[in-house]
Design an enzyme around this catalytic site. Sequence first.
Site, PDB file in Angstrom:
ATOM      1  N   MET A  80       6.172  -5.414 -49.837  1.00 34.50           N
ATOM      2  CA  MET A  80       5.080  -4.906 -50.658  1.00 34.50           C
ATOM      3  C   MET A  80       3.917  -5.892 -50.636  1.00 34.50           C
ATOM      4  SD  MET A  80       6.440  -5.418 -54.573  1.00 34.50           S
ATOM      5  CE  MET A  80       6.736  -7.040 -55.279  1.00 34.50           C
TER       6      MET A  80
ATOM      7  N   ASP B  21       0.305  -9.556 -47.846  1.00 37.60           N
ATOM      8  CA  ASP B  21       0.382 -10.905 -47.283  1.00 37.60           C
ATOM      9  C   ASP B  21       0.556 -10.839 -45.770  1.00 37.60           C
ATOM     10  OD1 ASP B  21       0.509 -13.653 -47.147  1.00 37.60           O
ATOM     11  OD2 ASP B  21       2.664 -13.726 -47.548  1.00 37.60           O
TER      12      ASP B  21
ATOM     13  N   HIS C  93       9.337 -13.907 -48.289  1.00 37.70           N
ATOM     14  CA  HIS C  93       9.143 -14.129 -49.721  1.00 37.70           C
ATOM     15  C   HIS C  93      10.505 -14.186 -50.419  1.00 37.70           C
ATOM     16  CE1 HIS C  93       5.014 -11.912 -49.275  1.00 37.70           C
ATOM     17  NE2 HIS C  93       5.026 -13.117 -48.709  1.00 37.70           N
TER      18      HIS C  93
ATOM     19  N   SER D 198       8.871  -9.374 -46.624  1.00 41.13           N
ATOM     20  CA  SER D 198       9.118  -9.535 -48.062  1.00 41.13           C
ATOM     21  C   SER D 198      10.206  -8.560 -48.485  1.00 41.13           C
ATOM     22  CB  SER D 198       7.814  -9.308 -48.843  1.00 41.13           C
ATOM     23  OG  SER D 198       8.016  -9.505 -50.225  1.00 41.13           O
ATOM     24  N   THR D 199       9.885  -7.576 -49.295  1.00 43.40           N
ATOM     25  CA  THR D 199      10.876  -6.613 -49.770  1.00 43.40           C
ATOM     26  C   THR D 199      11.581  -5.935 -48.601  1.00 43.40           C
ATOM     27  OG1 THR D 199       9.419  -6.184 -51.655  1.00 43.40           O
ATOM     28  CG2 THR D 199      11.237  -4.643 -51.298  1.00 43.40           C
TER      29      THR D 199
END
Length: 365
Positions: A300, A303, A206, A179-180
């Site tokens: 973050m 998940d 994401h 993600s991030t």
Amino acid sequence: MIRVLVVDDSALVRKLFGRVLTDAREFEVMFARNGLEALEQLEVFRPDVITLDINMPQMNGLECLDRIMILRPCPVIMVSTLTAEGAEETLNALRLGAVDFVAKPSGAVSLHIDSFTPTFLDKIRSAATAKLPASRRLRERVQLKTAGVLTRAEVSKAELSEIQAEPLAKDSFVLVGTSTGGPPALEALLVTLPANFPWPIVVAQHMPASFTGSLAKRLDGICALNVVEVSKPMLMQPGCVYIGRGDADVVISRRPAGLIVMATPARSNYLWHPSVDRLVRSAMEHVPACQLIGILMTGMGNDGAIAMTELRSKGGKTIAEAEETAIVWGMPGELVKAGGADWVVPLPKIAGQLQKLVPNHAANP
């Protein structure tokens, strides 16, 4: 108090971001109308986080970001339009050192503020704790030159056709969640894998739908592997990387011709999309866990942590990115805390660990 510098030439956006941050009562806010004003605030205000618009007069966001990373490295969240051009610019910003991005508010902003605020504040809080790897851009340039793998231009069409025509080795494949900070991490992982890597790789990153196509195209241009966005059902092939389409989930299914990867409408019971948890669980529905390898990298939230812990308990192998290299050690950290990681590995060594676990190309029938 977290000091946030909001850099945007739009008075409306400055007002919106300022109100959201002030109402949260945990931020000190300062504003700049362009990149030049932002650079002046680096030593005066000394922000903990910067939100940075891309298109501004006098000095645009990419130029400003480049200067920030030289003068006073600081976590930067890009403010991007959800367009093809905006996606390309945002991906460039992430390569330059930005840690995340948010969609630029447009239209009747007041109608969307309730849905915008929680995500925006979560990203600010997460960015405030993010680590910026020292000399990341220099290290990545050196890595690209010294990786010793074939680039797409160095692999003949005949070789690629031969690789992709081979049957999927024992229905085995790799599942990657991030993600991030994910796009640069994916680049670091994939660019070091050779063209004859024998297992397909499916990625849940994401990201909005307008960005994942550009991400796949960028990675395809620098990797020896064939990288595509999952925009329709696709038969899984060795030597291919499948990037899940944004704003949807990416899942594994089985058809008479073999295993396929496809996009499917996002489920509300999963918080992030494409969902890593849903991807891993769909894979375990169709192949034994022992034929899967899960990799969870920077991001973050949590998940993927639960599903990959299940994967390990059923005989699969899992790799978590080490805290020392993760921009945000949320997702991989949760996997480690849950006891679901077989290996905890710094980003530059993940590809090497993966290749140790996957049988070599010649060994596959």
